[in-house]
Design a protein around this motif. Structure first.
Motif, PDB file in Angstrom:
ATOM      1  N   PHE A 155     101.975  32.505 106.534  1.00  0.00           N
ATOM      2  CA  PHE A 155     102.938  31.820 105.283  1.00  0.00           C
ATOM      3  C   PHE A 155     102.461  30.506 104.714  1.00  0.00           C
ATOM      4  O   PHE A 155     103.160  30.332 103.528  1.00  0.00           O
ATOM      5  CB  PHE A 155     104.170  31.744 106.869  1.00  0.00           C
ATOM      6  CG  PHE A 155     105.784  31.426 106.037  1.00  0.00           C
ATOM      7  CD1 PHE A 155     106.530  31.716 105.144  1.00  0.00           C
ATOM      8  CD2 PHE A 155     105.264  29.465 106.366  1.00  0.00           C
ATOM      9  CE1 PHE A 155     107.467  30.949 104.097  1.00  0.00           C
ATOM     10  CE2 PHE A 155     106.757  29.444 105.756  1.00  0.00           C
ATOM     11  CZ  PHE A 155     107.184  29.471 104.857  1.00  0.00           C
ATOM     12  N   PHE A 156     101.764  29.462 105.693  1.00  0.00           N
ATOM     13  CA  PHE A 156     101.635  28.312 105.616  1.00  0.00           C
ATOM     14  C   PHE A 156     100.616  28.394 104.191  1.00  0.00           C
ATOM     15  O   PHE A 156     100.436  28.028 102.970  1.00  0.00           O
ATOM     16  CB  PHE A 156     101.399  27.424 106.063  1.00  0.00           C
ATOM     17  CG  PHE A 156     102.343  26.915 106.715  1.00  0.00           C
ATOM     18  CD1 PHE A 156     103.685  26.773 106.230  1.00  0.00           C
ATOM     19  CD2 PHE A 156     103.087  27.049 107.914  1.00  0.00           C
ATOM     20  CE1 PHE A 156     104.485  26.303 105.834  1.00  0.00           C
ATOM     21  CE2 PHE A 156     104.022  26.686 109.331  1.00  0.00           C
ATOM     22  CZ  PHE A 156     104.696  26.494 107.909  1.00  0.00           C
ATOM     23  N   ALA A 159     102.446  29.755 101.293  1.00  0.00           N
ATOM     24  CA  ALA A 159     103.582  28.878 100.454  1.00  0.00           C
ATOM     25  C   ALA A 159     102.695  28.052  99.665  1.00  0.00           C
ATOM     26  O   ALA A 159     103.694  27.018  99.003  1.00  0.00           O
ATOM     27  CB  ALA A 159     104.513  28.733 101.768  1.00  0.00           C
ATOM     28  N   VAL A 160     101.318  26.816 100.825  1.00  0.00           N
ATOM     29  CA  VAL A 160     100.836  26.489  99.708  1.00  0.00           C
ATOM     30  C   VAL A 160     100.115  26.227  98.520  1.00  0.00           C
ATOM     31  O   VAL A 160     100.330  25.820  98.201  1.00  0.00           O
ATOM     32  CB  VAL A 160     100.929  25.242 101.015  1.00  0.00           C
ATOM     33  CG1 VAL A 160      99.915  23.864 100.736  1.00  0.00           C
ATOM     34  CG2 VAL A 160     101.552  25.227 101.895  1.00  0.00           C
TER      35      VAL A 160
END
Lengths: 537, 513
Positions: A155-156, A159-160
């Motif tokens: 997810f990160f 997302a990042v």
């Protein structure tokens, strides 16, 4: 069976996590040190793990769980920390061990914006723990925990470090998978409470081996079907199967290169592995009823994914849709419920991991140079960066299933297995699927050659003709890609390396009534659901 | 000296002082002593005492842990200690809950230390009131009697009303306190009415005896299998009274306004300690007082749980203020905690264990989240959800901590919350009836909805730009840092080694087995 090496799998699983913890304590500014630690941990683990597994693993007993370790974990719910590895899990663990250090090497000098190698490498190492843990977990709750551990880092990562639409893509990925997991955990709990032996004693266990031995006996048909349905949602979304696949193209397109590679090479396999390790062995009777539906969704996935590819304008998105199509072949192999089909599926998982991994690597490198992946703006890669162009050509050939390369052994046996599915599964239906899947291979050749033609062949477009940034592959890319390229060839020539390892384990995981023939079948006194006649009509 | 012998009238009923187990009562007495000490110190030393009050309150709480530990140590030998005819019981359940109250209280004191000292607040009174509210909670954990439950309830509520208005000259804070007060006394009134009906119907206030008379007619001894309207009404009223306290929908309307108006440490206190106290009361009532009437409380709990989850989650999706978001997510969490009560009649022990586990883990992760909100507000001065943007770029430690808390609240393994949610699923699926399964699916769907807003916060922290590109780091005072470390460690330990918490939360409470 007593192996004096029960520590090994725990070390394998948790070393990356320890590495990640160490890295957290080191200041962010010391980038070189972070890269060195991440490479040392993942690379060292690859060398040591592969060596140890290949020398210590008892290949003559590859059907048995080895390196077992079993200890108390959450006693209140009788969930135990059980790990073990057999011939089915071994190729996938090796694949994971290989892919992670390659990703570290690949990202060495070009971390996507907003850079921060420390955070990204920590996430990669946490991912590795989750992935290895899922493949070696032999307890449903432990499996569930590891299955979920991979969600957060991914997810990160999206997302990042992702593309412009990363906010949407990362959440979509997370919500889809979590929805599946929530139903999956309900299914696991129902198993815990409903599993009873023939004397009516409740088993109350999450031990996958114990539940496999129990094999869904004395479970009502409805309960079995619902529980299988819950697992189907959990694993099927992860695979992803049509119609739950829509998170995948978004996630892949937006994810940074190494994120895409790990996602395609390993994460998707967690879903298919769940089917062959948990859902089918524990509930063979429900699997027989579900098989035609799984097969149907698999062939829809094959065709839909292929047609989707033909409609894409973005190179990464096209590869993502090709994943949907290829995982359809894997699922078709699994849906036959035969040793042949599931062996093909295991091979298909590894082959897809290697081939799609390399495709995403190349796509990432193209993006680095051209700053776009829009197919119609690309072209002439063979002129501007000939070696990279050839590698892309090689990977597309492998992906379309050219005999002699790994992709072939994933697709072809899966299609063949559909000719003769397991007892109780309708032959007519699966032979229809077989024909449709065969059409899918033609489409695959179509979209992959089309991709190659439009990106690698021809003259470079005017826009990029004199762009100094467009150079051939650098040494980091070579180092990261070479092992995968070599393996694609080696596995293509010696498919038995995997088939021989996985076969015994696959056979052991399948209920005897599914695969027995003739007199053996008559001697087994199987429930009616396995009846060949009923399903054939 | 024996006064009764000197009295002329022989047939006066002599007052026998009930035996008091001083060891068992010592946690309450110590808290009371420290509360009084705080007041005295303030009165005598005036402003000079200010710098010591927070430390003194914290020490008071830690000292209170000592008798709780010794009592827990003796528990295996002595068994539960019963005082006042069963009105006040010290058993494993009450001890673990007391420990949770004291430790959450301690974390709240840590959060308050700099916030209260640096802001425009009264200090000594603040900690005094905090201790008396905690005293009310500690009493609540042992109360097995309608009257003592009510007394404990008021003892924890009245200081909370005042604490909610603690910001001087702030209209929002006054509004927060007033709303909380009005809704609170309304709930008390309903609850008292229910209790009076119960007393009228059963003639008892001790919960075990109430339970006995709920299951059989006190006069004829016949079993009351069918539901009598008065008893049904009484049970519903009492439960609804506590539903206000735990902010279960549709009785949750006070929570968002109160939470966002009150000082942040007080909000953390209300959202964690005060809410847990409400659940403790509910659990005692359901498992000891009303256990015979599962036919009444189970449907009611089902409705409360389902409504809280759905309403809380859906409204939380639209929030733009992080404290209000936490308020609505708290409503949804309350729905989760109520869910096992909807099957408690059939899977009693499992339901109880799951609630106790949830409360312990909930305290750690929620307090942690408020600690981060408080720390971030030190710089941004705001609690709008945008103030979280880009936290990672200037306060990576806080960002990691907040991420851990958000995903723990969402129930993602291996962070603490997963085991809490898992235990709830476990209890609900164990019951296995149609309604239980529907509730289980509702729980599953709501976990996914909740993930959306928790993950959105995490995404703001990591992926968005800091407001105005201001990257000055946040200075975290030691006490706040200690609170963060405590809550992060607890959240991680509960997640990786759920055995560590379940070993303590596997308690029994049900009257008469």
């Amino acid at each position: 069976m007593n192996y004096d090496n029960d520590w090994f799998l725990s070390v394998l699983t948790f070393t990356p996590l320890v590495g990640a913890l160490v890295m957290m304590l080191i200041p962010k500014a010391d980038e070189a040190f972070h890269k060195a630690i991440a490479l040392a941990v993942s690379g060292g683990l690859f060398l040591f793990g592969t060596f140890y597994l290949l020398t210590e693993f008892d290949f003559d007993n590859s059907g048995e769980m080895q390196f077992n370790f079993d200890t108390n974990w959450i006693s209140v719910i009788n969930s135990r920390y059980i790990v073990g590895i057999d011939g089915m899990a071994l190729p996938l663990v090796l694949l994971t061990l290989l892919v992670v250090p390659l990703c570290v090497i690949y990202s060495w000098n070009h971390f996507p914006e907003p850079a921060n190698p420390k955070a990204m490498l920590i996430l990669i190492l946490i991912l590795e723990t989750g992935m290895i843990g899922t493949f070696v977990a032999e307890d449903l709750i432990l499996f569930f925990v590891f299955f979920e551990v991979v969600l957060l880092p991914m997810f990160f990562m999206i997302a990042v470090w992702g593309g412009p639409d990363r906010r949407y893509a990362s959440l979509k990925f997370f919500l889809y998978t979590l929805f599946g997991s929530a139903l999956m955990i309900l299914a696991f709990l129902s198993l815990f409470f409903l599993a009873e032996d023939s004397a009516g004693n409740s088993l109350r266990t999450f031990d996958i081996q114990a539940l496999t031995e129990w094999g869904g006996a004395n479970l009502t048909r409805t309960a079995g079907l619902l529980i299988f349905g819950g697992m189907f949602m959990g694993f099927g979304i992860k695979v992803p199967m049509f119609p739950f696949h829509t998170w995948l193209p978004d996630a892949h397109t937006q994810a940074p290169t190494v994120g895409s590679v790990i996602l395609a090479a390993v994460l998707l396999k967690l879903g298919t592995y769940g089917f062959i390790r948990i859902a089918i062995p524990i509930l063979p009777q429900a699997a027989v009823v579900w098989a035609p539906w799984i097969g149907l969704l698999a062939v829809i996935g094959i065709i839909y994914g292929a047609l989707g590819c033909l409609a894409q304008t973005d190179m990464k998105r096209l590869i993502a849709f090709s994943s949907v199509s290829h995982m359809g072949f894997v699922m078709l192999g699994i849906a036959t419920l035969t040793t042949f089909g599931i062996n093909a599926a295991v091979f298909g998982m590894v082959a897809h991991g290697l081939i799609t991994g390399i495709l995403f690597f190349v796509a990432g490198s193209v993006k680095d140079r051209y700053h776009t992946l829009e197919i119609k703006r690309l072209g002439g890669l063979l002129i501007q960066a000939p070696r990279m162009g050839w590698i892309l050509g090689f990977a597309t050939m492998a992906s379309l299933g050219l005999p002699g390369l790994a992709g072939f052994w994933g697709e072809f046996p899966a299609i063949l297995a559909a000719y003769n599915p397991a007892n109780g599964v309708s032959e007519t239906i699966f032979r229809t699927y077989m024909v449709i899947a065969a059409v899918g291979t033609v489409l695959a050749a179509g979209y992959l050659l089309w991709l190659l033609q439009r990106t690698a062949f021809g003259e470079p477009s005017e826009e990029f003709a004199n762009d100094p940034e467009i150079v051939d592959a650098n040494k980091f890319e070579y180092v990261a890609w070479a092992p995968m390229l070599v393996l694609i060839v080696v596995l293509g020539i010696f498919p038995n390396l995997i088939f021989k390892t996985s076969d015994a384990a696959v056979e052991k995981s399948l209920h005897p009534c599914l695969i027995a023939e003739g007199d053996d079948l008559a001697a087994l006194d199987c429930p009616a659901v396995f009846d060949v006649e009923v399903a054939g009509g | 000296m024996d006064f009764s012998a000197a009295l002329p009238v022989a047939d006066v009923v002599a007052f026998n002082r009930p035996a008091i187990d001083w060891h068992a009562a010592s946690p309450e007495l110590i808290l009371l002593g420290f509360g009084a000490l705080l007041t005295l110190v303030d009165v005598i030393f005036l402003d000079r005492a200010k710098q010591y009050t927070a430390a003194l309150a914290g020490i008071g709480l830690l000292v209170t842990m000592v008798p709780i530990l010794t009592l827990a140590n003796d528990m295996s030998e002595t068994g539960p200690r019963v005082m006042f005819d069963g009105a006040y019981v010290i058993d494993e359940f009450s001890l673990i809950m007391k420990a949770i109250f004291i430790l959450s209280g301690y974390v709240v004191i840590l959060l308050s230390t700099n916030y209260i000292a640096e802001g425009d607040y009264w200090e000594s009174e603040y900690y005094g009131l905090m201790l008396s509210a905690i005293l009310g909670m500690v009493v609540m954990a042992s109360s097995r009697d309608l009257i003592s439950i009510f007394v404990a309830f008021e003892l924890l509520s009245i200081p909370s009303y005042m604490l909610a208005t603690w910001k001087k000259r702030s209209l929002e804070s006054n509004e927060a306190g007033l709303k909380y007060y009005l809704m609170g006394v309304f709930a008390s009134a309903i609850m008292l009415y229910g209790m009076s009906l119960l007393f009228g119907a059963s003639g008892e206030t001790i919960l075990t005896k109430v339970n006995a008379s709920l299951s059989s007619d006190p006069l004829t001894g016949e079993s009351l299998s069918s539901s009598t309207p008065v008893l049904t009404l009484a049970v519903i009223f009492v439960i609804v009274g506590f539903a206000f306290k735990v902010s279960a929908a549709p009785f949750h309307n006070w929570a968002p306004d109160t939470y966002s108006g009150a000082p942040i440490p007080v909000t953390a206190f209300l959202a964690v300690a005060s809410k847990i106290a409400g659940f403790v009361a509910l659990v005692q009532l359901v498992f000891v007082g009303f256990y015979a009437r599962a036919d009444v409380f189970q449907p009611l709990m089902w409705i409360l749980a389902a409504a809280s989850m759905i309403i809380g989650n859906l409204i939380a999706l639209r929030q733009t203020d992080i404290v209000r978001l936490m308020a609505y997510s708290g409503v949804a969490q309350a729905g989760f905690i109520l869910a096992p009560l909807a099957v408690a009649g059939d899977v009693g022990d499992q339901a109880l264990a799951s609630i106790v586990s949830y409360l312990a883990i909930y305290a750690a992760m929620n307090l942690g989240a408020f600690a981060v909100i408080l720390a971030a507000a030190r710089k941004t001065g705001s609690t709008s959800i945008e103030s979280m943007n880009g936290l990672f770029s200037y306060a990576p430690g806080l960002a990691v901590a907040m991420t851990i808390f958000m995903f723990a609240l969402a129930g993602i393994p291996p962070l603490g919350g997963w085991f809490a949610k898992f235990q709830i699923f476990f209890a609900v699926v164990e019951q296995g009836g149609t309604w239980a399964i529907i509730l289980g699916v509702l729980l599953a769907v709501n976990s996914v909805i909740a993930l959306y807003y928790y993950a959105s916060v995490a995404r703001r922290i990591w992926a968005d730009q800091a407001p105005d590109g201001d990257l000055t780091p946040i200075r975290i005072p030691p006490s706040l840092g200690a609170a963060l470390v405590l809550t992060v460690v607890a959240t991680l330990v509960f997640g990786f080694l759920p055995g560590a918490v379940s070993q303590f939360t596997d308690v029994g409470l049900i009257a008469g087995g």
